[in-house]
Design a protein around this motif. Structure first.
Motif, PDB file in Angstrom:
ATOM      1  N   PRO A 121       0.846  -1.199   0.000  1.00 37.75           N
ATOM      2  CA  PRO A 121       0.000   0.000   0.000  1.00 37.75           C
ATOM      3  C   PRO A 121       0.877   1.243   0.000  1.00 37.75           C
ATOM      4  CG  PRO A 121      -0.735  -1.575   1.640  1.00 37.75           C
ATOM      5  CD  PRO A 121       0.588  -2.063   1.150  1.00 37.75           C
ATOM      6  N   LYS A 122       0.373   2.321  -0.567  1.00 38.25           N
ATOM      7  CA  LYS A 122       1.127   3.569  -0.635  1.00 38.25           C
ATOM      8  C   LYS A 122       0.474   4.603   0.280  1.00 38.25           C
ATOM      9  CE  LYS A 122       3.882   1.945  -3.824  1.00 38.25           C
ATOM     10  NZ  LYS A 122       3.426   0.559  -3.816  1.00 38.25           N
ATOM     11  N   GLN A 123       1.338   5.377   0.973  1.00 39.31           N
ATOM     12  CA  GLN A 123       0.828   6.329   1.953  1.00 39.31           C
ATOM     13  C   GLN A 123       1.516   7.680   1.780  1.00 39.31           C
ATOM     14  OE1 GLN A 123       0.128   5.160   6.116  1.00 39.31           O
ATOM     15  NE2 GLN A 123       1.465   6.841   6.694  1.00 39.31           N
ATOM     16  N   LEU A 124       0.705   8.751   1.818  1.00 39.79           N
ATOM     17  CA  LEU A 124       1.262  10.098   1.771  1.00 39.79           C
ATOM     18  C   LEU A 124       1.875  10.462   3.114  1.00 39.79           C
ATOM     19  CD1 LEU A 124      -1.553  12.121  -0.078  1.00 39.79           C
ATOM     20  CD2 LEU A 124       0.486  11.064  -1.065  1.00 39.79           C
ATOM     21  N   THR A 125       2.899  11.315   3.059  1.00 42.73           N
ATOM     22  CA  THR A 125       3.470  11.854   4.290  1.00 42.73           C
ATOM     23  C   THR A 125       3.135  13.335   4.449  1.00 42.73           C
ATOM     24  OG1 THR A 125       5.547  12.348   3.159  1.00 42.73           O
ATOM     25  CG2 THR A 125       5.356  10.197   4.240  1.00 42.73           C
ATOM     26  N   SER A 126       2.546  13.924   3.401  1.00 39.11           N
ATOM     27  CA  SER A 126       2.095  15.311   3.438  1.00 39.11           C
ATOM     28  C   SER A 126       1.237  15.518   2.193  1.00 39.11           C
ATOM     29  CB  SER A 126       3.276  16.290   3.441  1.00 39.11           C
ATOM     30  OG  SER A 126       3.996  16.181   2.232  1.00 39.11           O
ATOM     31  N   ASN A 127       0.705  16.727   2.025  1.00 40.87           N
ATOM     32  CA  ASN A 127      -0.029  17.027   0.800  1.00 40.87           C
ATOM     33  C   ASN A 127       0.905  16.923  -0.401  1.00 40.87           C
ATOM     34  OD1 ASN A 127      -2.371  17.565   2.247  1.00 40.87           O
ATOM     35  ND2 ASN A 127      -1.922  19.747   2.402  1.00 40.87           N
ATOM     36  N   VAL A 128       0.389  16.407  -1.518  1.00 38.77           N
ATOM     37  CA  VAL A 128       1.202  16.206  -2.718  1.00 38.77           C
ATOM     38  C   VAL A 128       0.487  16.819  -3.912  1.00 38.77           C
ATOM     39  CG1 VAL A 128       2.058  14.490  -4.354  1.00 38.77           C
ATOM     40  CG2 VAL A 128       2.400  14.154  -1.898  1.00 38.77           C
ATOM     41  N   GLN A 129       1.234  17.571  -4.728  1.00 41.88           N
ATOM     42  CA  GLN A 129       0.716  18.152  -5.964  1.00 41.88           C
ATOM     43  C   GLN A 129       1.318  17.415  -7.153  1.00 41.88           C
ATOM     44  OE1 GLN A 129      -1.502  20.955  -6.746  1.00 41.88           O
ATOM     45  NE2 GLN A 129      -1.276  19.825  -8.674  1.00 41.88           N
ATOM     46  N   VAL A 130       0.459  16.947  -8.072  1.00 40.85           N
ATOM     47  CA  VAL A 130       0.907  16.335  -9.319  1.00 40.85           C
ATOM     48  C   VAL A 130       0.521  17.294 -10.440  1.00 40.85           C
ATOM     49  CG1 VAL A 130       0.756  14.347 -10.850  1.00 40.85           C
ATOM     50  CG2 VAL A 130       0.591  14.025  -8.370  1.00 40.85           C
ATOM     51  N   ASN A 131       1.533  17.847 -11.126  1.00 40.78           N
ATOM     52  CA  ASN A 131       1.267  18.891 -12.112  1.00 40.78           C
ATOM     53  C   ASN A 131       0.822  18.352 -13.458  1.00 40.78           C
ATOM     54  OD1 ASN A 131       1.938  21.008 -10.315  1.00 40.78           O
ATOM     55  ND2 ASN A 131       4.113  20.611 -10.691  1.00 40.78           N
ATOM     56  N   ASN A 132       0.907  17.051 -13.639  1.00 42.57           N
ATOM     57  CA  ASN A 132       0.424  16.452 -14.880  1.00 42.57           C
ATOM     58  C   ASN A 132      -0.374  15.191 -14.550  1.00 42.57           C
ATOM     59  OD1 ASN A 132       0.261  16.620 -17.776  1.00 42.57           O
ATOM     60  ND2 ASN A 132       1.634  14.860 -17.893  1.00 42.57           N
ATOM     61  N   ASP A 133       0.110  14.029 -14.920  1.00 43.61           N
ATOM     62  CA  ASP A 133      -0.681  12.807 -14.789  1.00 43.61           C
ATOM     63  C   ASP A 133      -0.359  12.037 -13.515  1.00 43.61           C
ATOM     64  OD1 ASP A 133      -1.848  13.403 -17.183  1.00 43.61           O
ATOM     65  OD2 ASP A 133      -0.586  12.043 -18.368  1.00 43.61           O
ATOM     66  N   PHE A 134      -1.393  11.357 -13.019  1.00 40.03           N
ATOM     67  CA  PHE A 134      -1.244  10.511 -11.831  1.00 40.03           C
ATOM     68  C   PHE A 134      -1.819   9.147 -12.160  1.00 40.03           C
ATOM     69  CE2 PHE A 134      -3.317   8.874  -7.906  1.00 40.03           C
ATOM     70  CZ  PHE A 134      -2.152   8.584  -7.194  1.00 40.03           C
ATOM     71  N   TYR A 135      -1.055   8.108 -11.765  1.00 40.98           N
ATOM     72  CA  TYR A 135      -1.500   6.741 -12.033  1.00 40.98           C
ATOM     73  C   TYR A 135      -1.207   5.890 -10.810  1.00 40.98           C
ATOM     74  CZ  TYR A 135      -1.728   2.050 -14.054  1.00 40.98           C
ATOM     75  OH  TYR A 135      -2.041   0.739 -14.306  1.00 40.98           O
ATOM     76  N   THR A 136      -2.197   5.120 -10.375  1.00 40.04           N
ATOM     77  CA  THR A 136      -1.965   4.195  -9.273  1.00 40.04           C
ATOM     78  C   THR A 136      -2.693   2.901  -9.527  1.00 40.04           C
ATOM     79  OG1 THR A 136      -2.213   3.801  -6.900  1.00 40.04           O
ATOM     80  CG2 THR A 136      -3.863   5.199  -7.934  1.00 40.04           C
ATOM     81  N   GLU A 137      -1.974   1.814  -9.313  1.00 40.58           N
ATOM     82  CA  GLU A 137      -2.587   0.494  -9.445  1.00 40.58           C
ATOM     83  C   GLU A 137      -2.338  -0.347  -8.184  1.00 40.58           C
ATOM     84  OE1 GLU A 137       1.109  -1.791 -11.692  1.00 40.58           O
ATOM     85  OE2 GLU A 137      -0.642  -1.218 -12.863  1.00 40.58           O
TER      86      GLU A 137
END
Length: 837
Positions: free
Chosen positions: A232-248
């Motif tokens: 599993p993936k976990q954020l450690t703070s707010n994250v900005q993606v300036n283009n594409d985001f992909y998660t599987e």
């Protein structure tokens, strides 16, 4: 994340110092010779010397050099087809690192040059450790991959324009990793240490793969961010993606933080404890596999987010700006709050299902309404409407509670309650679509509304369940409202500017606690069955109303006029009528059945009920209109000789609108206008010039209420006034005196008639009286009947006339003299000596 420190062999720095000391003072380019050999063997170098930290080393094509000791060089170029093998030892490079060939072995490679480059056409695939202690740039086209460890020391900057996939550790503090334009960085494991990641350059991509767990914050945001399956993936703070985001990944845990995307998003992971925020411009696409659940979804940019899959599962949605396109035919399922702070929901033709297990709301902080196509409420808790909503097609309430509070629901098509609860609050449900067939249904019981409006033009709305409208019901023009045989309970106003159809058995119940009105744009309204059972106020007809089946008056008055009249058809049944429920104004009845007009007046605070009865007409088409007036008649004073007086406080009219039948008329008196005893009470009709005695038969119920009915029918032609009268008495009325004298009054036919002139008529004008025999024995309680039927009869101001039946349980009073003593409310006494013959 824990910080991993570098573990090295003892004495490594001493060895490095030794190599520096033995190195050549002058920088030299040293190339390998043909064949294979050791780094420390001069025979394999040209010129024949061991490279030092200032030398540029070339491993020539076809050569293989093995590092068998702690070695160093300036720059190194491993040409295509050449091999550098480092096994159990280390190589320190002070310059650029170029790889077109191969580098093998479980090695230690340290890059210590300042502002140097790593490049080449081959993939740098290493199982050992790569140490970088100064600024390096990984050039475009160069690939670093391996199962080993890349350890970066101190406050240095690594700039990557190539592709890096390995395990990375930052030792010390202040380190920076910059992903340059079109670069690629893969975290095979969690990045360890304290460093700054800058991955915002155009075209660059950061990938967190199988073993990685934490998503490292990027100071200026990511450009492309990919999360592959594995942990599993976990954020450690707010994250900005300036283009594409992909998660599987199997699970994406936001840890309470927000991941914002300005490009497209492929989300094939269940998101928890997170918010995915679209904040781009232009068009953004959202792709997902059906069955994958979002936690929170928001739109805060100027873009249009287009959903490209069916079955959106999410907790909450927040639309701050921009818009989100639900996709054609795609269904949404939301278990949390729906909040619109200025965005738009492009609904197409799908269904939005609210399936909350805890209380949630649908809200909008800006003007306008929240828009949906089909909406289903299927949770186990309450969904509250903080603002108006518009449903372009159908609403289904299958479970839980939908609470409107003070909000309105604009509905384009069907309303279907199959097992939920609708709490209408004080809002309005308006059916305003353009469908040819619309239904309003509930599987059991009656549906509850506050205000209900049907504004669908041309088409028909069919009500297939009982409905309870607490306030107003309105049908617009060119609209047909059909209830079949289902009842409507209405607490407010009825306004029908279209067409209302109801079949046999349909019931309208007016049950409001305040005043209600019945309105129709034109023509006559028809209620098959009407019940008035109100907690307060009146029902005012602002249009003619016909009731062809049954009228029931339980509580509450119906106010009519000659234009807006209440009409009962032939065969219409009537139930009820009382001081608290009557018709104030004219009432119309058609048919050949005896009928009681439940008349009264709202101007009377007490004793308001004054019905008029008729015997059965001979024809089903006979039509009569009756009305009661709580004032004295003004038609005239001329009366037949048999009439001594006419009531000065009330009268009735009966208008024979159609037919020629003769009927007997009955009038009912009440406490507001008490009759003067029962002495020869009768009723009279006005023939245009004279009041005629119609010889009424009296009936006394709970005095001072009673009735007088004609003994013979009469022909009622046109409008005929009727009033109560007092017939002349043979022998006259006895006069009460302030003091007894020697006179007496002979009682004719066993009934004593006497007058009492009431000079006061206060708020409670009552008399009390006693009847004494010669022995001063009070006989009042032993009388069989007397009128009034109370020991303190009510009087009116002026001339009051009473009759007293002089009989006891043993029969008529015996012959002799008696004294009647009467006391008014001022305790003044009047007397009369009477003689029984």
């Amino acid at each position: 994340m824990k910080e991993i420190r570098n573990k090295r062999f003892c004495g490594w720095y001493l060895c490095l110092a030794l190599m520096l000391w033995v190195g050549s003072i002058k920088a030299t380019t040293i190339s390998s010779r043909a064949g294979s050999g050791n780094w420390s063997d001069t025979a394999h170098w040209s010129p024949a010397q061991i490279p030092t930290s200032s030398d540029s080393v070339i491993i020539s094509t076809g050569n293989s050099i093995t590092v068998g000791y702690y070695s160093n060089c300036g720059s190194i170029n491993i040409q295509s087809g050449a091999t550098l093998s480092i096994t159990g030892y280390s190589l320190t490079v002070y310059g650029n690192f170029h790889l077109d060939g191969y580098i093998t072995g479980n090695f230690y490679l340290e890059l210590v040059g300042t502002n140097k480059h790593m490049n080449g056409s081959a993939t740098f695939n290493f199982p050992g450790k790569l140490y970088i202690t100064s600024n390096y740039t990984i050039d475009n086209g160069f690939t670093i991959a391996g199962t080993g460890l890349m350890e970066i020391f101190g406050a240095i900057t690594i700039t990557n324009y190539g592709s890096v996939e390995t395990n990375i550790t930052f030792s010390g503090t202040g380190g920076t990793w910059v992903n340059g334009t079109n670069s690629f960085l893969t975290f095979d494991y969690d990045a360890v240490g304290s460093f700054t990641l800058n991955a915002s350059a155009i075209g660059n991509t950061v990938l967190y793969t199988w073993a990685s767990y934490y998503i490292w914050p990027s100071s200026a945001g990511y450009y492309n961010l990919y999360l592959k399956m594995g942990n599993p993936k976990q954020l450690t703070s707010n994250v900005q993606v300036n283009n594409d985001f992909y998660t599987e990944v199997h699970n994406f845990d936001g840890n309470g933080d927000t991941l914002s995307v300005k490009g497209n998003a492929w989300i094939e992971a269940t998101t928890v404890n997170s918010t995915i925020n679209f904040n781009g411009s232009g068009t953004q696409n959202l792709y997902n596999n059906a069955g994958i659940s979002f936690n929170n979804l928001s739109v805060s940019g100027t873009s249009t987010v287009i959903v490209n899959y069916a079955g959106m599962l999410l907790h909450s949605l927040t639309l701050n700006s921009g818009s989100i396109d639900a996709g054609v035919g795609y269904n949404w399922y939301i278990s949390g709050n729906w909040t619109n702070n200025g965005g738009a929901f492009v609904y197409h033709n799908g269904t939005t299902t609210f399936n909350s297990t805890s209380p949630v709301s649908i809200s909008r902080s800006v003007s306008g309404t929240n828009l949906f196509y089909n909406t289903t409420f299927a949770g186990s808790s309450t969904v509250s409407l903080a603002n108006d909503i518009k449903i372009a097609n159908s609403l289904v309430l299958s479970s839980g509670t939908l609470s409107a509070l003070s909000s309105n629901i604009l509905l384009g098509a069907n309303w279907s309650n199959t097992g939920g609860t609708f709490s209408p609050g004080t809002g309005t449900v308006e059916i305003n679509g353009c469908w040819t067939s619309t239904t309003l249904s509930k599987s059991s019981g009656s549906e509850q509304f506050y205000n209900l409006v049907d504004s669908i033009p041309t088409y028909t709305t069919t009500v297939s369940c009982p409905i309870n409208v607490a306030n107003n019901l309105t049908v617009y023009s060119a609209t047909t409202w059909s209830t079949g045989s289902h009842p409507i309970y209405l607490g407010g106003n009825w306004t029908n500017n279209g067409t209302f159809t109801n079949s046999t058995g349909s019931l309208i119940v007016l049950n409001g606690s305040g005043s209600q009105t019945i309105n129709k744009g034109s023509g006559t309204e028809t209620f098959r069955k009407l019940t008035v059972n109100k907690g307060g106020g009146t029902v005012t007809l602002n249009c003619p109303l016909t009731v062809p089946d049954t009228l029931r008056l339980t509580r509450g008055s119906v106010v009519t006029t000659s234009t807006n009249i209440l009409k009962l058809n032939n065969g219409t049944g009537f139930i009820g009528g009382s001081d608290s429920s009557y018709v104030s104004g004219p009432m119309d009845k058609v048919g050949n059945s005896a009928f009681t007009f439940p008349l009264g007046s709202t101007s009377l605070s007490t004793g308001a009920y004054h019905p008029l009865t008729i015997t059965a007409p001979s024809s089903t088409t006979d039509e009569f209109v009756a009305q009661y007036y709580p004032t004295g008649q003004t038609y005239g004073t001329t009366r037949a000789d048999s009439i001594e007086g006419i009531s000065a406080c009330e009268y009735w009219t009966l208008n024979h609108m159609a037919g020629t039948s003769s009927v007997s008329v009955g009038l009912n008196f009440n406490t507001n206008c008490p009759v003067q005893g029962n002495a020869n009470i009768s009723l009279a009709s006005w023939n245009g010039t004279t009041w005629l005695d119609r010889n009424g038969t009296k009936s006394f119920g709970n005095w001072p209420k009673g009735s007088v009915t004609m003994t013979s029918p009469m022909s009622v032609s046109g409008l005929v006034p009727f009033a109560l009268i007092y017939k002349q008495i043979t022998g006259g009325y006895a006069e009460l005196k302030r003091k007894l004298d020697g006179g007496y009054f002979i009682v004719p036919k066993g009934t004593l008639y006497f007058k009492f002139d009431d000079e006061y008529n206060s708020g409670s004008p009552h008399l009390t009286y006693q009847l004494y025999n010669g022995s001063r024995q009070d006989l009042s309680a032993s009388l069989i009947s007397y009128d009034p039927a109370s020991s303190n009869p009510v009087t009116i101001y002026g001339d009051n006339r009473f009759g007293l039946d002089m009989a006891t349980s043993g029969g008529a009073l015996s012959s002799g003299y008696y004294v009647l003593e009467v006391t008014n409310e001022k305790s003044e006494k009047r007397y009369l000596r009477v003689k029984m013959p």
